[in-house]
Design a protein around this motif. Structure first.
Motif, PDB file in Angstrom:
ATOM      1  N   GLU A  29       1.002  -1.176   0.044  1.00 29.20           N
ATOM      2  CA  GLU A  29      -0.060   0.017  -0.644  1.00 29.20           C
ATOM      3  C   GLU A  29       0.758   1.411  -0.094  1.00 29.20           C
ATOM      4  N   PRO A  30       0.160   2.297  -0.630  1.00 32.47           N
ATOM      5  CA  PRO A  30       1.570   3.240  -1.010  1.00 32.47           C
ATOM      6  C   PRO A  30       1.578   4.082   0.585  1.00 32.47           C
ATOM      7  N   VAL A  31       0.883   3.986   1.505  1.00 33.99           N
ATOM      8  CA  VAL A  31       0.804   4.915   2.960  1.00 33.99           C
ATOM      9  C   VAL A  31       1.823   4.156   3.354  1.00 33.99           C
ATOM     10  N   ALA A  32       2.000   3.042   3.681  1.00 38.11           N
ATOM     11  CA  ALA A  32       3.199   2.340   4.655  1.00 38.11           C
ATOM     12  C   ALA A  32       4.217   2.792   3.545  1.00 38.11           C
ATOM     13  N   VAL A  33       4.497   2.279   1.910  1.00 38.82           N
ATOM     14  CA  VAL A  33       5.535   2.684   1.517  1.00 38.82           C
ATOM     15  C   VAL A  33       6.094   4.292   2.312  1.00 38.82           C
ATOM     16  N   ARG A  34       5.585   5.348   2.253  1.00 34.49           N
ATOM     17  CA  ARG A  34       5.878   6.218   2.282  1.00 34.49           C
ATOM     18  C   ARG A  34       5.603   6.427   2.903  1.00 34.49           C
ATOM     19  N   ASP A  35       5.422   5.970   4.543  1.00 36.34           N
ATOM     20  CA  ASP A  35       5.873   5.905   5.997  1.00 36.34           C
ATOM     21  C   ASP A  35       7.130   5.304   6.189  1.00 36.34           C
ATOM     22  N   VAL A  36       7.783   3.798   5.357  1.00 41.59           N
ATOM     23  CA  VAL A  36       8.753   3.310   5.645  1.00 41.59           C
ATOM     24  C   VAL A  36       9.861   4.704   4.912  1.00 41.59           C
ATOM     25  N   VAL A  37       9.480   5.357   4.132  1.00 43.54           N
ATOM     26  CA  VAL A  37      11.536   5.603   2.901  1.00 43.54           C
ATOM     27  C   VAL A  37      10.262   7.082   4.211  1.00 43.54           C
ATOM     28  N   ALA A  38      10.026   7.718   4.780  1.00 46.94           N
ATOM     29  CA  ALA A  38       9.386   9.172   6.064  1.00 46.94           C
ATOM     30  C   ALA A  38      10.821   8.215   6.438  1.00 46.94           C
ATOM     31  N   HIS A  39      10.490   7.042   7.549  1.00 47.10           N
ATOM     32  CA  HIS A  39      11.500   6.607   8.812  1.00 47.10           C
ATOM     33  C   HIS A  39      12.598   6.599   8.402  1.00 47.10           C
ATOM     34  N   MET A  40      13.089   6.338   7.198  1.00 48.36           N
ATOM     35  CA  MET A  40      14.931   5.596   6.461  1.00 48.36           C
ATOM     36  C   MET A  40      15.406   6.849   6.419  1.00 48.36           C
ATOM     37  N   VAL A  41      14.095   8.084   6.140  1.00 46.57           N
ATOM     38  CA  VAL A  41      14.802   9.657   5.978  1.00 46.57           C
ATOM     39  C   VAL A  41      15.373  10.303   6.837  1.00 46.57           C
ATOM     40  N   GLU A  42      14.118   9.992   7.781  1.00 44.64           N
ATOM     41  CA  GLU A  42      14.831  10.441   9.443  1.00 44.64           C
ATOM     42  C   GLU A  42      15.697   9.759   9.992  1.00 44.64           C
ATOM     43  N   MET A  43      16.043   8.485   9.951  1.00 43.33           N
ATOM     44  CA  MET A  43      17.367   8.059  10.708  1.00 43.33           C
ATOM     45  C   MET A  43      18.569   8.334  10.228  1.00 43.33           C
ATOM     46  N   LEU A  44      17.910   8.458   8.703  1.00 48.04           N
ATOM     47  CA  LEU A  44      19.774   8.978   8.223  1.00 48.04           C
ATOM     48  C   LEU A  44      20.023  10.136   8.931  1.00 48.04           C
ATOM     49  N   ALA A  45      19.239  11.036   8.769  1.00 46.14           N
ATOM     50  CA  ALA A  45      19.069  12.667   8.728  1.00 46.14           C
ATOM     51  C   ALA A  45      20.144  13.080  10.497  1.00 46.14           C
ATOM     52  N   GLN A  46      18.803  11.850  11.444  1.00 46.51           N
ATOM     53  CA  GLN A  46      19.544  12.388  12.485  1.00 46.51           C
ATOM     54  C   GLN A  46      21.455  11.668  12.622  1.00 46.51           C
ATOM     55  N   GLN A  47      21.352  10.319  11.835  1.00 51.94           N
ATOM     56  CA  GLN A  47      22.593   9.691  12.116  1.00 51.94           C
ATOM     57  C   GLN A  47      23.715  10.749  11.320  1.00 51.94           C
ATOM     58  N   THR A  48      23.855  11.169  10.683  1.00 54.68           N
ATOM     59  CA  THR A  48      24.724  12.197   9.940  1.00 54.68           C
ATOM     60  C   THR A  48      24.366  13.829  10.169  1.00 54.68           C
ATOM     61  N   GLY A  49      24.015  13.948  10.533  1.00 54.46           N
ATOM     62  CA  GLY A  49      23.130  15.190  11.286  1.00 54.46           C
ATOM     63  C   GLY A  49      22.650  16.692   9.991  1.00 54.46           C
ATOM     64  N   MET A  50      22.217  15.279   8.981  1.00 53.15           N
ATOM     65  CA  MET A  50      21.393  16.997   8.165  1.00 53.15           C
ATOM     66  C   MET A  50      20.658  17.115   7.899  1.00 53.15           C
ATOM     67  N   ASP A  51      19.929  18.244   6.642  1.00 51.47           N
ATOM     68  CA  ASP A  51      18.372  17.877   6.846  1.00 51.47           C
ATOM     69  C   ASP A  51      17.540  16.603   6.788  1.00 51.47           C
ATOM     70  N   ALA A  52      16.627  16.729   6.915  1.00 53.54           N
ATOM     71  CA  ALA A  52      15.738  15.694   6.222  1.00 53.54           C
ATOM     72  C   ALA A  52      15.819  16.259   4.754  1.00 53.54           C
ATOM     73  N   GLU A  53      15.682  16.971   4.303  1.00 52.57           N
ATOM     74  CA  GLU A  53      15.701  17.450   2.368  1.00 52.57           C
ATOM     75  C   GLU A  53      17.158  17.139   2.077  1.00 52.57           C
ATOM     76  N   GLU A  54      18.182  17.377   2.489  1.00 50.47           N
ATOM     77  CA  GLU A  54      19.898  16.512   2.097  1.00 50.47           C
ATOM     78  C   GLU A  54      19.177  15.009   2.169  1.00 50.47           C
ATOM     79  N   ALA A  55      18.808  14.465   3.800  1.00 54.07           N
ATOM     80  CA  ALA A  55      19.568  13.183   3.797  1.00 54.07           C
ATOM     81  C   ALA A  55      18.701  12.066   3.099  1.00 54.07           C
ATOM     82  N   VAL A  56      17.489  12.951   2.546  1.00 50.08           N
ATOM     83  CA  VAL A  56      16.426  12.588   1.193  1.00 50.08           C
ATOM     84  C   VAL A  56      17.429  11.995  -0.129  1.00 50.08           C
ATOM     85  N   HIS A  57      18.397  12.473  -0.271  1.00 49.91           N
ATOM     86  CA  HIS A  57      18.736  12.338  -1.608  1.00 49.91           C
ATOM     87  C   HIS A  57      20.333  11.312  -1.168  1.00 49.91           C
ATOM     88  N   LEU A  58      20.172  10.437  -0.573  1.00 48.89           N
ATOM     89  CA  LEU A  58      20.598   9.652  -0.177  1.00 48.89           C
ATOM     90  C   LEU A  58      20.312   8.000   0.392  1.00 48.89           C
TER      91      LEU A  58
END
Length: 212
Positions: A29-58
């Motif tokens: 379901e698209p909502v589930a995919v969106r939630d997982v993407v959001a979680h992974m972006v947030e986790m990467l942003a926290q680990q790297t100290g980046m903004d979410a807008e920067e982390a999403v590109h990684l």
């Protein structure tokens, strides 16, 4: 996080991940995919100290798809709690079946869903109830000859779900009433296994009308 979800990159990542999952035989379901993407972006942003807008590109669609596939692997502990994941149906053919026969399959799917729900497998219970709804929709079509069309993929999926629940009753002692008290539910559970396997066989016989 709400800002990054509205960006073109985030939306494209969700779309790309959905496409990758389809190539791996999963429809999510698209909502589930969106939630997982959001979680992974947030986790990467926290680990790297980046903004979410920067982390999403990684974050890549393959990485997100890998995480969803691992979480939904039914051989892994906890997979029964993963919802919104279904096998992709690649066979779009239909076969004609008598309404009374499909009525029996509705009951089989409902029974499988009840066992799954009572024994803590929410994922399989949800899948079974989706099958009940889909079969009900097929039965709702008014046909004067007493038969209606049903998708081959639905029959394949139904046979697999019902058969797997029968196996759980045997191997893991799933019960129609897992309350721990003895009130003859064991006898009911033993008797229902061959019935469920018969229903799964019925679904396969109907499916065989479409050929290999």
């Amino acid at each position: 996080m709400s800002d990054v979800k509205s960006t073109v990159k985030f939306k494209a990542l969700v779309t790309e991940t959905t496409a990758v999952l389809l190539t791996r035989g999963l429809e999510v379901e698209p909502v589930a995919v969106r939630d997982v993407v959001a979680h992974m972006v947030e986790m990467l942003a926290q680990q790297t100290g980046m903004d979410a807008e920067e982390a999403v590109h990684l974050v890549t669609s393959e990485t997100v798809a890998d995480a969803i596939v691992r979480a939904s692997d039914q051989t892994r502990e906890g997979a029964e709690a993963v919802h919104a994941v279904r096998p992709v149906r690649v066979d779009a053919r239909t076969v004609s079946a008598a309404v009374r026969v499909l009525g029996r399959l509705v009951m089989a799917a409902a029974q499988a869903g009840k066992y799954a729900s009572l024994n803590g497998d929410g994922r399989k219970a949800e899948q079974a109830m989706d099958l009940v709804t889909e079969l009900g929709a097929a039965l709702a079509v008014d046909r004067a000859d007493g038969e209606t069309e049903v998708p081959v993929g639905l029959l394949d999926e139904l046979a697999q779900v019902v058969e797997s629940v029968a196996a759980k009753i045997e191997s893991e002692r799933w019960s129609i009433c897992p309350c721990g008290e003895v009130h003859e539910q064991d006898e009911v559970d033993v008797e229902v296994v061959p019935v469920m396997r018969g229903d799964a066989a019925l679904a396969r016989r109907l499916r065989s009308r479409a050929g290999a």
